[in-house]
Design a protein around this motif. Structure first.
Motif, short mmCIF file in Angstrom:
data_model
loop_
_atom_site.label_atom_id
_atom_site.label_comp_id
_atom_site.label_asym_id
_atom_site.label_seq_id
_atom_site.Cartn_x
_atom_site.Cartn_y
_atom_site.Cartn_z
N GLY A 123 0.81 -1.20 0.00
CA GLY A 123 0.00 0.00 0.00
C GLY A 123 0.85 1.25 0.00
O GLY A 123 2.07 1.19 0.07
N ARG A 136 -7.49 2.71 6.47
CA ARG A 136 -7.95 2.03 5.26
C ARG A 136 -6.80 1.28 4.57
O ARG A 136 -6.93 0.13 4.18
CB ARG A 136 -8.53 3.08 4.30
N THR A 137 -5.65 1.94 4.46
CA THR A 137 -4.51 1.35 3.78
C THR A 137 -3.98 0.14 4.55
O THR A 137 -3.71 -0.91 3.96
CB THR A 137 -3.39 2.41 3.62
N ARG A 139 -5.60 -1.70 6.76
CA ARG A 139 -6.64 -2.74 6.74
C ARG A 139 -6.51 -3.60 5.48
O ARG A 139 -6.52 -4.81 5.53
CB ARG A 139 -8.00 -2.08 6.83
N ARG A 140 -6.38 -2.92 4.33
CA ARG A 140 -6.22 -3.64 3.05
C ARG A 140 -4.90 -4.42 3.03
O ARG A 140 -4.88 -5.58 2.63
CB ARG A 140 -6.25 -2.66 1.89
N GLU A 144 -4.56 -8.68 2.96
CA GLU A 144 -3.99 -9.39 1.81
C GLU A 144 -2.73 -10.16 2.17
O GLU A 144 -2.21 -10.90 1.36
CB GLU A 144 -3.70 -8.39 0.69
#
Length: 145
Positions: A123, A136-137, A139-140, A144
């Motif tokens: 990210g 948000r970053t 979390r993603r 993954e």
């Protein structure tokens, strides 16, 4: 007719995304600016993480070698003296190929994305940090990994 003050509209009851998601575990935060490390540490701790701050790439590598098994992800500044974020990323990948790295920069993502087109990054977060974007970053990135 009696004039009454306008009643305030109720705020949307849905909490902000950064308040909904909580992280856990340890992150390595690498930035040469002490103020960025301080603010970044406070934000990451507010999201539920333990934070290991490092002022440069060399110390980040030393910390990762010692404590890499407990580090879930690295938030890494792109532009630092002595050893750039790009060089630090390559060395981290030599230690552990699947290291989760979120690159941070004052430059926009569009500006630096071509340098990392090979998918080496989990990210990108632009500085100055905004809590919702950081949440948000991460979390993603962690979903993954």
């Amino acid at each position: 007719a009696v004039d009454r003050p306008a009643r305030p509209r109720p705020r949307e009851s849905r909490p902000a995304e950064s308040e909904e998601w909580r992280g856990s575990g340890t992150l390595l935060l690498v930035d040469d600016e002490e103020s960025v490390r301080t603010v970044g540490t406070a934000m990451l701790e507010a999201l539920g993480f333990s934070v290991l701050p490092a002022p440069d790439g060399l110390e980040a590598l030393e910390t990762y070698r010692r404590r890499g098994e407990e580090i879930r992800a690295v938030v890494l500044d792109l532009t630092m003296p002595h050893m750039s974020g790009e060089e630090t990323l390559r060395e981290l990948q030599r230690i552990r190929r699947d290291v989760v790295v979120v690159m941070a920069s004052g430059y926009s993502e569009e500006h630096i994305a071509p340098r990392f087109a090979g998918g080496d990054l989990a990210g990108f977060v632009q500085k100055p940090y905004r809590l919702a974007h950081l949440a948000r970053t991460l979390r993603r990135a962690l979903a993954e990994s």
